[in-house]
Design an enzyme around this catalytic site. Structure first.
Site, PDB file in Angstrom:
ATOM      1  N   THR A   1      22.479  42.324  47.899  1.00  0.00           N
ATOM      2  CA  THR A   1      22.270  41.032  47.263  1.00  0.00           C
ATOM      3  C   THR A   1      23.616  40.506  46.784  1.00  0.00           C
ATOM      4  O   THR A   1      24.204  41.039  45.846  1.00  0.00           O
ATOM      5  CB  THR A   1      21.310  41.153  46.069  1.00  0.00           C
ATOM      6  OG1 THR A   1      20.002  41.405  46.578  1.00  0.00           O
ATOM      7  CG2 THR A   1      21.295  39.860  45.263  1.00  0.00           C
TER       8      THR A   1
ATOM      9  N   LYS B   1      17.433  33.344  47.956  1.00  0.00           N
ATOM     10  CA  LYS B   1      17.272  34.292  46.850  1.00  0.00           C
ATOM     11  C   LYS B   1      17.467  33.571  45.509  1.00  0.00           C
ATOM     12  O   LYS B   1      16.755  33.837  44.534  1.00  0.00           O
ATOM     13  CB  LYS B   1      18.281  35.430  47.013  1.00  0.00           C
ATOM     14  CG  LYS B   1      17.888  36.631  46.185  1.00  0.00           C
ATOM     15  CD  LYS B   1      17.812  37.971  46.773  1.00  0.00           C
ATOM     16  CE  LYS B   1      16.762  38.729  45.962  1.00  0.00           C
ATOM     17  NZ  LYS B   1      17.210  39.892  45.288  1.00  0.00           N
TER      18      LYS B   1
ATOM     19  N   LYS C   1      22.268  34.348  34.905  1.00  0.00           N
ATOM     20  CA  LYS C   1      23.323  33.996  35.874  1.00  0.00           C
ATOM     21  C   LYS C   1      22.716  33.301  37.096  1.00  0.00           C
ATOM     22  O   LYS C   1      23.257  32.306  37.587  1.00  0.00           O
ATOM     23  CB  LYS C   1      24.065  35.265  36.312  1.00  0.00           C
ATOM     24  CG  LYS C   1      25.230  35.024  37.239  1.00  0.00           C
ATOM     25  CD  LYS C   1      25.641  36.306  37.971  1.00  0.00           C
ATOM     26  CE  LYS C   1      24.517  36.747  38.905  1.00  0.00           C
ATOM     27  NZ  LYS C   1      24.698  38.056  39.519  1.00  0.00           N
TER      28      LYS C   1
END
Lengths: 294, 294, 294, 294
Positions: D103, D178, D246
């Site tokens: 990721t 994502k 974030k």
């Protein structure tokens, strides 16, 4: 760096504001010489006719002067004036100072400051609030940060160009202050536009709201200046909406890094984004009013 | 209703502001008589000593005068002064006018206006902006709505009590205008407090931010007055936070009813709710600053 | 009130859901009789053909039964069925129970409960979640509040109409729970629509987002049901957007009264208001997607 | 690149998930060989005992295999595995493929993709949703982007490691997807926590809210998993709050760049920032509940 005798000063960047600021330095008679440079050199002619010297590069200006002021259009121009061949950096040396009064972000200012310092020079960042008229009238507000000694040395110059200057701390502090000020401005304009919209929707005259706000504790020049344009839905750009939105974004990022929640600014930012999505990015930031209209 | 000769005027409600307003009417010499009433009757004594008449009930004041002004503490007191036994309504008749200058919601104002009108009287709502000092100095800003003829008739009285009055439309319009103004105020204070918080978190002096804001286009009396208290985190109540939050809630409800999105005010409202949850409801509305602190 | 022998039950309000719920009571064979009423009496015919009794007024239903259930369209209809001439109140007496399964606000529910109780009756509020299909299948979720004894007594009836019932506290608690649930729903749909909008704007297929969400921890029937409609920007009303917005407003007001900040719901509410302003109030609440499109 | 005969595959990064994924490749029997590497080489032993080959550097893995999969902890590790001496880049050549399933952000993925492509290799980014258990069970959801031919070639491998894979577009598309998914997740959790808070403040059992949500159209595994922890205000980190914040920040920045207003996500982001300011950054993201508590 002289401080008992008269300083020789330079000025790099003679745009609308820079020319007015350099002229005020010249007219004051406080400095032994004023040496100017501009990317288009012919822009120096008027000042030279009034008694200034000119130089072919920023490096030459810096080499000839105790302290050089810069007033460039944006971060790119500010960096170019320093780092390009013949730039400020090529002329700087121990005992000389550079005062960058351009409006740039903290990273740009820090980069310039470190480069100047690495060559033995002193650096002050000094962004201003105020535009053409205050520049001409010597009524700018100057936010200073960086080398304290240089800041003190140039107080006479700041006093000529502005009505007030502030020393805010190490390099970067003035850039942050400008962000905070512009964040308040963005939210305040968002609040104002919602009031104008609700007045209209609820059958009240916007002009009455303007007058009433103008007579109370919230009275401020910005509402008075921007209100009539909002009523006509005309937004000739003084401060483009996309720049206001960018400053809100950067202020929110600063808050993020510092764990400071800013929900009002976050909501205002989304309103500016909506106005941008409506094609208003290049108009004045008062066009955030359009985000209240469906 | 006389307008060629001098009007006889009444005043109901002699609180801090009401007494000052009635005194200005008396001192002007423009009216044939000034008749006053207060729930605690002894509050009439000073004005009687200065030349006013007094009456035992609001009904007696209204019966004796061409036009009666009311300045009651809140909607409950405003309703009681009209609808209670011996109230305004018992004295009103065709040819008489009632001008309610209390700050009340649109529903309360409408209810009073309809009752007065049903008995043949004329009604004007006239809430003010400004507090004790402007009341004494005759410098209030008066938002008027309702019967236009009565509004015109009382212009000399408004000119004595205020620096400016506005006619905004049918009964209810002035209550709405007050909501809009207070919504802008609430959001603007929220924006200001976020700026103060971000300045502090990012290592800047709040006092510098205050000064810089005070020198620019956003300069306004409210920031100047409230800033120092925020810096000391002391909030002696001038306008209690819970009332500011209530006005934001009512303004949002008005926006809701009119399909007017108000995202900045909605975010500000949540900040005031947070401050209330922190126990700051009875402090000054500048205590919304506490919502920015964790 | 019998609990050793079979109860006689009544049902007031045979709309789409009410008829299905009454039929389930009838088919269960658990009750000695099922007596029904509807404003349009002919709506009783089908159930009478299946073995129900009918009565000419709600008062007659209540008089004939141990416990009567109500399922009315909205607060106005719920109040009319109780307070109008020949209403529930005219038939209620000590030993009888009324269970209102309509979706109404806390004030309406409280008003009905107090009136029933004042006449010696017992009251339960029992709003449901689920629509036509779960009503037919006896798979509703029943939120109960009010008289605990009556709630226990009607467990067999709730078991026939629903898959699960909850006792939540004194009258009003079920109305509040419904608000909380709908607030979560409104914000969640707002979050989903922003995701769909950002997917589209950033060059991703919305159908891929739907599939990915459907395979992870956020998978839920609502996203699966509403996603395809959003992709086609078609919103046939299942739950009208204006009702969703009203519930958000009421939940925010509840939070306001309890000093509970709800900034996500407040932001979502403004998005629904924007969608309403765009003329989407009568479409399904998934039309809040339109507020993300400029 | 072979596709008629069996592929030889490599696997770089044997953390908790990577080891399980490599084992599934090995157990499938679909590949001519499975060659593994890990920074701590001893982590290879178990898989070697089960039939895998091992190699001393990523470059050796890539040199030995048709296609190599990477599963590194974070962007820094992902970059190191590619660009360090003996990294993927040193082994890549025309005809070989690299599939990075870590990721990482769009910039990192793009940088790796461009480097691989510049040396003639093919690149696919393939971040997954799902954690340890789905990795072991071969039930991951794989978001693929980049070289379409390579994506098709590795379908058998994706089918062994995941329950479903998606091809989303050019390199970067999977990283964006994502972000979108995590933005929806962050807002949805914020909405849920406000509901839990309002339930509690209004005298309702949170456990009842959980059950009711679990029986309706909003039912989803996340609410069911996180609800009990919220009730105990215990947040053992599965997905740390600071990472969720974030991702919200990055999604808002993406929206900013694309002129997509996202007011619900913006409000949720401020709630996460508040929770961070309260010291909850390293706890599970469900700790955003703490931002609702004063």
């Amino acid at each position: 760096m002289a401080d008992a005798t008269k300083l020789s000063v330079g000025f790099v960047g003679l745009g609308i504001m820079g020319e007015a600021m350099a002229r005020n330095l010249l007219k004051s008679g406080l400095f032994s010489s004023v040496t100017v440079w501009n990317r288009t050199l012919s822009k120096c002619d008027a000042l030279v006719a009034e008694g200034a010297l000119s130089a072919p590069t920023p490096a030459d200006v810096v080499a000839a002067c105790d302290v050089t002021f810069g007033m460039l259009a944006d971060p790119e121009a500010a960096l170019a004036a320093v780092f390009n061949e013949g730039g400020v950096l090529a002329g700087i040396s121990a005992g000389k100072g550079y005062v960058d009064m351009s409006t740039v972000d903290e990273a740009t200012s820090t980069k310039i400051g470190e480069a100047v310092t690495a060559k033995g020079g002193k650096f002050v960042e000094g962004p201003v609030s105020g535009s053409k008229k205050p520049a001409i009238d010597g009524q700018l507000v100057i936010m200073g940060a960086g080398d304290k000694e240089l800041y003190e040395l140039v107080q006479p110059a700041f006093a000529v160009m502005g009505k007030k200057s502030f020393y805010l701390g190490a390099t970067g502090a003035a850039a942050r202050m400008k962000l905070v000020v512009n964040m308040v401005m963005g939210s305040m304009m968002g609040a104002f536009c919602e009031g104008m919209a609700l007045a209209d929707k609820s059958g009240l005259e916007q002009t009455a709201l303007l007058e009433i706000l103008g007579l109370g504790a919230m009275a401020n020049p910005m509402f008075a200046m921007k209100g009539p344009g909002i009523m006509q839905r005309a937004y000739p750009p003084a401060f483009p909406l996309k720049h206001q939105q960018k400053d809100l974004r950067l202020a929110l990022a600063l808050g993020d890094a510092l764990n400071q929640p800013l929900p009002v600014a976050a909501a205002a930012n989304e309103a500016y984004k909506t106005a941008k999505a409506l094609g208003r990015g290049d108009q004045d930031f008062a066009a955030v009013y359009e985000a209240t209209q469906k």
